[in-house]
Scaffold this motif. Structure first.
Motif, PDB file in Angstrom:
ATOM      1  N   UNK A  84       0.798  -1.230   0.000  1.00 31.97           N
ATOM      2  CA  UNK A  84       0.000   0.000   0.000  1.00 31.97           C
ATOM      3  C   UNK A  84       0.832   1.283   0.000  1.00 31.97           C
ATOM      4  N   UNK A  85       1.972   1.287   0.669  1.00 29.63           N
ATOM      5  CA  UNK A  85       2.798   2.503   0.683  1.00 29.63           C
ATOM      6  C   UNK A  85       3.257   2.868  -0.719  1.00 29.63           C
ATOM      7  N   UNK A  86       3.694   1.871  -1.482  1.00 33.48           N
ATOM      8  CA  UNK A  86       4.111   2.118  -2.860  1.00 33.48           C
ATOM      9  C   UNK A  86       2.924   2.593  -3.692  1.00 33.48           C
ATOM     10  N   UNK A  87       1.779   1.931  -3.549  1.00 35.76           N
ATOM     11  CA  UNK A  87       0.614   2.276  -4.361  1.00 35.76           C
ATOM     12  C   UNK A  87       0.128   3.681  -4.039  1.00 35.76           C
ATOM     13  N   UNK A  88       0.244   4.094  -2.783  1.00 34.93           N
ATOM     14  CA  UNK A  88      -0.126   5.475  -2.455  1.00 34.93           C
ATOM     15  C   UNK A  88       0.781   6.448  -3.203  1.00 34.93           C
ATOM     16  N   UNK A  89       2.051   6.145  -3.305  1.00 33.90           N
ATOM     17  CA  UNK A  89       2.970   7.016  -4.036  1.00 33.90           C
ATOM     18  C   UNK A  89       2.604   7.045  -5.522  1.00 33.90           C
ATOM     19  N   UNK A  90       2.167   5.914  -6.058  1.00 36.59           N
ATOM     20  CA  UNK A  90       1.728   5.887  -7.458  1.00 36.59           C
ATOM     21  C   UNK A  90       0.509   6.789  -7.636  1.00 36.59           C
ATOM     22  N   UNK A  91      -0.470   6.667  -6.736  1.00 37.21           N
ATOM     23  CA  UNK A  91      -1.637   7.543  -6.815  1.00 37.21           C
ATOM     24  C   UNK A  91      -1.264   9.006  -6.711  1.00 37.21           C
TER      25      UNK A  91
END
Length: 945
Positions: A84-91
């Motif tokens: 989730x931390x990576x995906x938040x950065x993608x968003x």
């Protein structure tokens, strides 16, 4: 005017709460202006200085359809990162690019339609690539992270306004606007609603989009669940945007309403706030709204409710406070940070499925990279235009050096001979193609596809050798030697005029149909056959050409040559996201297409050191028995090839995990339209067979030890603690997973259910202490007897490990919970859809507005079981509320039939319920079994003394 100067109208005053400002602006709008606001393309209101507004900007894994943008891995690939931390950065990166692009092009919207949180229940769903996982917990964790990134971290103003897709129980493309998903209450609450609810309650969602399908016989666009569930989960005014064309479907394809005025009014009252219909032409929707008002189907207050929700989103986006915009200076586009993030996401999405020691590749190895996707960087329907491109071949060239890498695409090289003996010829593109070549010389598919100024195919004595690829189920593409795909434009002529297959209706696919001693060539986009005429090759309804297929080389021959000369072979196989499984088209099989199976066999026969790298939007059923290494990644965006090469070389240890079960064969799958995950034992939660690869599976170049599991129940949660140690020799990520099961449950419960996970990076010898606070609600199930959530008392087993099947540690926690109680049928009766078990039942709409009923799914009838029904001191009669025609039989505890109730004649309509009454004697607690025959709708069963 500064932020401190009182504006002339309260809605312009940033010192006031948004709610007051919205009410002020709403009060200044005329009725016609309010009506106009309800179409997707809301016009400007010049007298108030209000700009035009559009709902909807696709941003599933990057800003889509608006030209060049950073392209991240597909959503299912982001799900495979379990990060989730990576995906938040993608968003966050996607929202910054949306802002930056909007600054130059006001067609770019800030109301983004992403992410898709439909659960990946069935791997043949054509839109598998758009979801995150088959599990509600993982899906909501990833979706929540992405929406927080899209929203931004400013406490007041949102960078973009995310809308979740697609509400609700939407997992089929086949007849998607007319099929109904039969969803029992337990599946509704425990599965389909859960991913939406957890994401909405996290606080970064602006709205939802209803799906095309019906649920329990009622279209999602008039679903009472919008009011009963969605709008109770948050204090914010969620905006509900219809899917494209869905408002018209209510009449045109679903025939649920007789008139568009009725349908539009019912949608608005149910909760739809913005109508996406007829493209930019708002006249038909506004006319329907006016008609509904004139007929008394709507009031102006109904319009106000919808317009208020839309305005709420616009205020949160800062539209009316440009002087206070916190996002203008932070907008960024194609930055080094975004490029690095795209690569990191692609690396973390790669899942190592099997490795017998062949990987990582030895330094200095001679590598053959082969296969139809070996030199491809495929986009999907929701991709932006690539700014950068990296294929597996390019990545391996970069990592190992071109002198150590051999390439064989594996296409069949053919010529098509006409009945006269001539061959199809592709004329040179000439200057027409040069006009649309980009900075790096690549043909731009957006400009080439559909062009009519390129010369059509002709015939001559020698013809042109074409690359023919069979993508499965007889779907072919044909490509000229310069890379251009054969395509058909609106004028019907066949040209080499596309860089890739694509478009809403793909015009680059064909099928060879045996005909006499040759083949007819059918163009799938138009359904017409190819014919040869004096003015060029075209498609037509008459005089199809009979072609002979002259094969110059089979693809497996080239693959075998390259494989035999290498130390190791990397076979890159998978799908083209525009073909055989995409929006509007479900897959029909888990098998790899036959052409690619032949290439894999040829490579393996020529060189046992063969790695299969699957690049696909969905799982395949492949036999890994004689393959020393297998990897999978979703289409990984602009950095896909570099990421794959780095993992193969060991620069990065793979740590992606499967976000859904990979089944061994089609025989393991239920019917695509069977949405009862409990009854048909679907997904890892209930599947009792042996999967090819289980949910959560993924290997590493390191090894990890788990130790010290403890679990302690406290006030409102269970504290789970354990440690993970890297016992390997390389730094690597591990994804620790926590599951639960209720072994003594009185109702069918999941075999195991994900409670939490964490991706951690560990150096060799390093240990991470992990703690999870699991809310007690995570152990609950939906009790149909009580109509609410309930935690069962007793032992609940906790399982910790590296996948749903690779369990390293176990312990048990005892929860107080609530004991089961029998159903109070004397006072409450039985809601027909609140069954414990069923066979052959379909849930349908009790009325067009609310409620459920049940009906036999076919002529063989159906059975319903309601456990532990308490008749108290005794009852003497039963009343069944029914519509339609048919018979219902009642028995207790598997005994003889005690009552038979039949309709004397069919009721006037499916919603015209009548009571059927019969005598029945029962006392104490019993299981009630009902057998239904005929087209009978049963809504409720009551008992009397």
């Amino acid at each position: 005017m500064t932020a401190h100067t009182p504006p002339t109208a309260p809605f312009r005053d940033p010192r006031l709460p948004f709610a007051e400002r919205v009410d002020d602006l709403l009060g200044r709008l005329t009725l016609d202006e309010k009506i106009a606001f309800l179409h997707q393309y809301a016009p400007a209101v010049e007298r108030l200085g209000i700009a035009a507004f559009r709902t909807g900007q696709e941003a599933l894994h990057g800003v889509a359809w608006m030209g060049p943008a950073t392209v991240f891995p597909q959503a299912v690939g982001l799900g495979a990162t379990w990060n989730p931390d990576l995906v938040r950065r993608v968003g966050d990166a996607v929202s910054r690019e949306a802002r930056a692009m909007r600054a130059k092009d006001d067609r770019v919207g800030l109301n983004v339609w992403a992410p898709t949180v439909n659960l990946l229940r069935h791997p043949l769903w054509g839109r598998n690539e758009e979801g995150y996982s088959e599990d509600p917990n993982l899906t909501s964790a990833i979706a929540t992270a992405y929406t927080h990134g899209l929203r931004g971290d400013h406490p007041v103003y949102w960078r973009t306004a995310p809308v979740l897709k697609h509400w609700l129980a939407h997992n089929n493309e086949t007849d998607r606007s007319t099929t109904s998903s039969s969803v029992r209450p337990r599946v509704l609450h425990e599965y389909d609603l859960r991913a939406f609810r957890d994401t909405v309650e996290a606080g970064a969602v602006a709205g939802v989009m209803p799906a095309y399908n019906l649920v329990n016989g009622r279209p999602n666009h008039v679903s009472p669940y919008l009011r009963q569930h969605l709008r109770t989960w948050t204090g914010q005014d969620l905006l509900v945007c219809s899917d494209a064309g869905a408002p018209s479907n209510l009449v045109d394809s679903e025939h649920y309403f007789d008139t568009h005025e009725e349908a539009t009014a019912a949608s608005l009252v149910a909760g739809v706030d913005s109508f996406t219909d007829h493209g930019t032409d708002s006249s038909r929707i506004t006319a329907r709204l006016r008609g509904a008002l004139e007929r008394g189907l709507l009031t102006e207050a109904d319009l106000d409710t919808a317009v208020r929700r839309q305005l709420s989103v616009r205020f949160r986006l800062g539209e009316f406070d440009p002087q206070d915009d916190p996002h203008g200076a932070t907008a960024a586009f194609d930055t080094p940070e975004h490029r690095a993030l795209a690569r990191k996401a692609a690396e973390q999405a790669i899942v190592l499925l099997k490795n017998d020691g062949l990987l990582p590749l030895a330094a200095g190895a001679r590598v053959a990279v082969v296969g139809l996707l070996a030199d491809e960087c495929k986009l999907d329907w929701y991709s932006g235009t690539l700014l950068h491109r990296s294929t597996p071949l390019e990545g391996l060239y970069e990592r190992f050096g071109a002198e150590r890498v051999e390439f064989a695409e594996g296409v069949d090289r053919v010529r098509l001979r006409t009945a006269s003996g001539a061959f199809l010829r592709v004329p040179p593109a000439g200057d027409a193609a040069d006009e649309v070549r980009g900075a790096e010389g690549a043909l731009d598919p957006a400009l080439l596809a559909g062009r009519t100024d390129l010369p059509p195919l002709t015939t001559d004595a020698s013809g042109t050798e074409l690359a023919l690829v069979d993508w499965g189920e007889g779907v072919l593409t044909l490509r000229a030697p310069d890379g251009r795909y054969l395509s058909v434009a609106d004028d019907g002529y066949v040209r080499a005029a596309a860089d890739q297959p694509g478009g809403w209706v793909v015009q680059e696919t064909f099928r060879l149909e045996p005909h006499g001693d040759g083949h007819l060539l059918r163009h799938l986009g138009t359904g017409r056959h190819v014919c040869v005429s004096a003015d060029g090759v075209k498609v037509a309804d008459e005089d199809p050409e009979v072609f002979g297929l002259v094969v110059a080389e089979r693809g497996e021959e080239a693959v075998a040559r390259a494989a035999a000369a290498a130390d190791v072979v990397v076979v890159v196989a998978g799908n083209d996201p525009h073909l055989n499984g995409r929006e509007t088209e479900d897959r029909t099989t888990l098998r790899l297409p036959g052409h690619q199976e032949r290439l894999l066999r040829a490579a393996r026969a020529a060189n046992p050191a063969t790695v299969l790298a699957l690049v696909s939007a969905y799982p395949y059923a492949v036999d890994p028995a004689d393959l020393p290494a297998v990897l999978w990644t979703a289409h990984g965006g602009q950095a896909a090839g570099t990421a794959l090469a780095r993992v193969l070389a060991g620069d990065v240890s793979p740590a992606g995990r499967l976000p859904q079960t990979w089944y061994a064969s089609d025989a393991d799958l239920p019917d695509l339209l069977d949405y009862d995950v409990i009854g048909s034992r679907q997904t890892y939660l209930y599947f009792e067979g042996t999967p090819l690869f289980p949910f959560g599976h993924g290997l590493s170049y390191a090894a990890f030890a788990y130790d010290g599991l403890t679990a302690r129940a406290g006030d409102g949660s269970v504290r789970v603690s354990f440690s993970v140690t890297n016992t390997g020799e390389v730094t690597a990520d591990e994804v620790a997973q926590v599951y639960a099961r209720a072994p003594g449950s009185t109702v069918p419960r999941p075999r195991r259910e994900l409670l939490g996970h964490r991706r951690v990076t560990l150096a060799p010898g390093a240990t991470a202490a992990l703690d999870f606070d699991v809310p007690l609600s995570a152990f609950a199930f939906w009790d149909v007897a009580r109509g609410r959530w309930r935690v069962e008392p007793g032992a609940h087993e906790l399982l910790v490990g590296a996948s749903s099947e690779d369990v390293r540690l176990r312990t048990t926690v005892t929860l107080t919970g609530e004991p089961a109680l029998p159903r109070a049928v004397v006072t409450d009766g039985l809601a027909a859809a609140d069954f414990d078990e069923q066979h052959g039942i379909e849930i349908v709409d009790r009325t067009k507005v609310s409620g459920d009923a049940v009906t036999p799914a076919d002529a063989d009838g159906a059975e319903l079981l309601y456990r532990a029904c308490d008749f108290g001191r005794g009852v003497s009669g039963v009343t069944m509320e029914v519509a339609g025609a048919g018979t219902a039989e009642l028995s207790l505890d598997g005994g003889p039939v005690l009552a038979v109730l039949s309709t004397a004649a069919p009721t006037a309509g499916p919603y015209d319920y009548v009571p059927l009454v019969a005598a029945v004697a029962a006392a104490g607690v019993h299981d009630v079994r009902l057998r239904l025959r005929g087209p009978l709708r049963l809504a409720h069963v009551g008992f009397s003394g």
